[in-house]
Design a protein around this motif. Structure first.
Motif, short mmCIF file in Angstrom:
data_model
loop_
_atom_site.label_atom_id
_atom_site.label_comp_id
_atom_site.label_asym_id
_atom_site.label_seq_id
_atom_site.Cartn_x
_atom_site.Cartn_y
_atom_site.Cartn_z
N GLN A 1 -7.16 0.33 5.95
CA GLN A 1 -8.26 -0.54 5.53
C GLN A 1 -7.83 -2.01 5.53
O GLN A 1 -8.58 -2.90 5.95
CB GLN A 1 -8.75 -0.13 4.15
CG GLN A 1 -9.50 1.21 4.13
CD GLN A 1 -10.00 1.56 2.75
OE1 GLN A 1 -10.62 0.74 2.08
NE2 GLN A 1 -9.73 2.78 2.30
N PRO B 1 0.84 -1.20 0.00
CA PRO B 1 0.00 0.00 0.00
C PRO B 1 0.87 1.25 0.00
O PRO B 1 1.91 1.29 0.69
CB PRO B 1 -0.79 -0.12 1.31
CG PRO B 1 -0.79 -1.57 1.63
CD PRO B 1 0.50 -2.11 1.11
N ASP C 1 -4.38 5.51 4.27
CA ASP C 1 -5.77 5.05 4.33
C ASP C 1 -5.90 3.62 3.82
O ASP C 1 -6.58 2.79 4.43
CB ASP C 1 -6.67 5.99 3.53
CG ASP C 1 -8.13 5.60 3.63
OD1 ASP C 1 -8.63 5.47 4.77
OD2 ASP C 1 -8.78 5.42 2.59
N GLU C 2 -5.24 3.31 2.70
CA GLU C 2 -5.29 1.94 2.17
C GLU C 2 -4.69 0.96 3.18
O GLU C 2 -5.22 -0.13 3.40
CB GLU C 2 -4.54 1.86 0.85
CG GLU C 2 -4.59 0.47 0.21
CD GLU C 2 -3.74 0.35 -1.03
OE1 GLU C 2 -3.65 -0.77 -1.58
OE2 GLU C 2 -3.15 1.37 -1.47
#
Length: 463
Positions: free
Chosen positions: A419, A411, A415-416
């Motif tokens: 998640q 990533p 944010d990724e």
């Protein structure tokens, strides 16, 4: 048997243990004129928090403990309460007891007054380890794998910049020392740069010796004003993580005493290399043998690598724990962008360094220098042990440039990464349910704070 720290012996005195009492009394006998004490606690972001107290308050840390609100472990990087953690006013903002970490009591060499410092760890009012304290998380993880016959041996390497606060570089950021002398000042492995700051590095070594930190080499790194300090291997991952926290404090304190600023920020300058935290790790068995040596050991090492690669994307936010840290992960920068491994290859995420058979180990090259070493270590230990026990088989090693080779991209934004972590059961296995929740709550709050800011670039572009 491996070098395992002795168990704390119960004592009928007010002290936590006989070992704590002996440490306290020996220190006070050697330093009877202590005027002040600095109580230090590491929060989930890896930041030191605490308070200053008069010298006679020191004993309390070795007896009942020093009162601190447990909500200290629910603060974001700016020191603001994150209510989603459930650690703040909704609980009545309860105090816990913060007790001395054995072996951490030492003098603060750069303090103007005779000052002691001691690293604390947090317990609940009922006396149980508070599992939102990262040191308690790693302590439990180490005890768990020791019980199963695994004894990790680890060493950390830390990169940092020395900055001159009198010279402005970019947007008010102080310049790296030597940067204004011209573009030839990268001088990787340059001895002259070390000599120019010999007094500072001598002070760092002296402070480390006074605090029993096992410093090994000091290196000029790949950018102006960038250096690396390597710590020696320890057969005690908990103490090794303590070493990182204390080393960062030493470097910053000694730099300040020399009129400079030290930063472990992962990517302080776009045009220069970022600061990493590399971890070397092997594992001993109950008889003190390296389980990665020999032909069978080679297979175990590859299984450990397989376990780390498999869990790397979902645990990445533990290694790159800041918004800024994701700027460090760029091709060609010696900071890995893919979940790949290789031998004697610095472009991969997991490297097998050149070594003798008995010292065979892996090097984890992902973490930023500002990551929390306790949580980094807990995730590494969990990934290694799961990989070995599940007999994971990694993909083929990368030969050559890993930035151009195939392999799973990691990533590239916070944010990724969050998640992926939120969908992970591995992180809860590594950290425990409370820390896994608190950590994600903190990171979510930090992401929202960055999203709420309009940058100067946006304003100059669209106004």
């Amino acid at each position: 048997m491996p070098e395992i720290p002795p168990a704390e012996t119960a004592s009928k005195s007010p002290f936590i243990s006989a070992e704590h009492e002996a440490e306290y009394r020996a220190f006070v006998e050697a330093h009877p004129d202590i005027e002040a004490v600095e109580f230090l606690i590491v929060d989930p972001n890896g930041m030191l928090r605490g308070k200053w107290a008069p010298g006679d308050a020191l004993k309390k840390a070795f007896q009942d403990g020093v009162n601190f609100p447990m909500s200290l472990h629910g603060l974001d990087v700016w020191g603001r309460e994150v209510s989603e953690t459930g650690l703040h006013i909704e609980t009545g903002d309860k105090d816990g007891y913060c007790r001395a970490t054995r072996g951490s009591l030492s003098i603060v060499p750069w303090a103007k007054r005779k000052t002691a410092q001691v690293l604390l760890q947090t317990f609940t009012p009922e006396g149980e380890p508070f599992m939102a304290d990262p040191r308690q998380v790693l302590k439990r993880k180490v005890a768990e794998v020791n019980e199963r016959g695994y004894f990790p041996v680890v060493a950390f390497e830390l990169e940092f910049y020395l900055l001159d606060p009198e010279v402005e570089w970019d947007d008010g950021m102080p310049a790296p020392v030597g940067a204004t002398a011209g573009p030839d000042r990268l001088r990787m492995y340059g001895l002259d740069d070390l000599a120019e700051h010999a007094e500072l590095f001598d002070m760092i070594r002296d402070a480390a010796a006074a605090q029993n930190l096992p410093i090994d080499t000091i290196i000029k790194e790949a950018a102006p004003g960038q250096f690396e300090v390597n710590l020696k291997h320890r057969a005690d991952p908990l103490r090794a993580a303590d070493d990182v926290i204390m080393l960062e404090r030493i470097v910053m304190g000694c730099a300040r005493a020399h009129g400079l600023t030290a930063t472990f920020m992962a990517k302080p300058f776009l045009e220069y290399a970022g600061n990493g935290m590399h971890v070397h790790a092997s594992v001993l068995d109950r008889d003190g043998n390296n389980i990665f040596s020999g032909d069978a050991g080679r297979k175990r090492l590859e299984s450990a690598i397989g376990g780390l690669l498999k869990t790397m994307p979902e645990s990445l936010l533990l290694f790159i724990n800041t918004w800024n840290g994701f700027r460090r992960i760029t091709p060609g920068s010696y900071a890995p962008t893919r979940a790949v491994w290789g031998e004697n290859n610095r472009s991969v995420a997991l490297r097998i360094p050149v070594s003798s058979e008995e010292n065979r180990r892996l090097e984890h090259r992902i973490a930023g220098a500002d990551a929390n070493p306790y949580l980094v270590m807990a995730a590494l230990i969990q990934g290694i042990v799961e990989g070995i026990e599940n007999k994971e088989v990694p993909p083929p090693p990368v030969v050559g440039n890993a930035y151009d080779d195939g392999g799973l991209f990691l990533p590239d934004d916070m944010d990724e990464a969050l998640q992926l972590m939120a969908r992970s059961s591995f992180v809860e296995r590594a950290l425990g349910p409370l820390m896994a929740k608190v950590y994600q709550d903190l990171k979510r709050a930090e992401i929202l704070a960055f999203w709420a800011e309009i940058t100067q670039l946006e304003r100059t572009t669209y106004l």
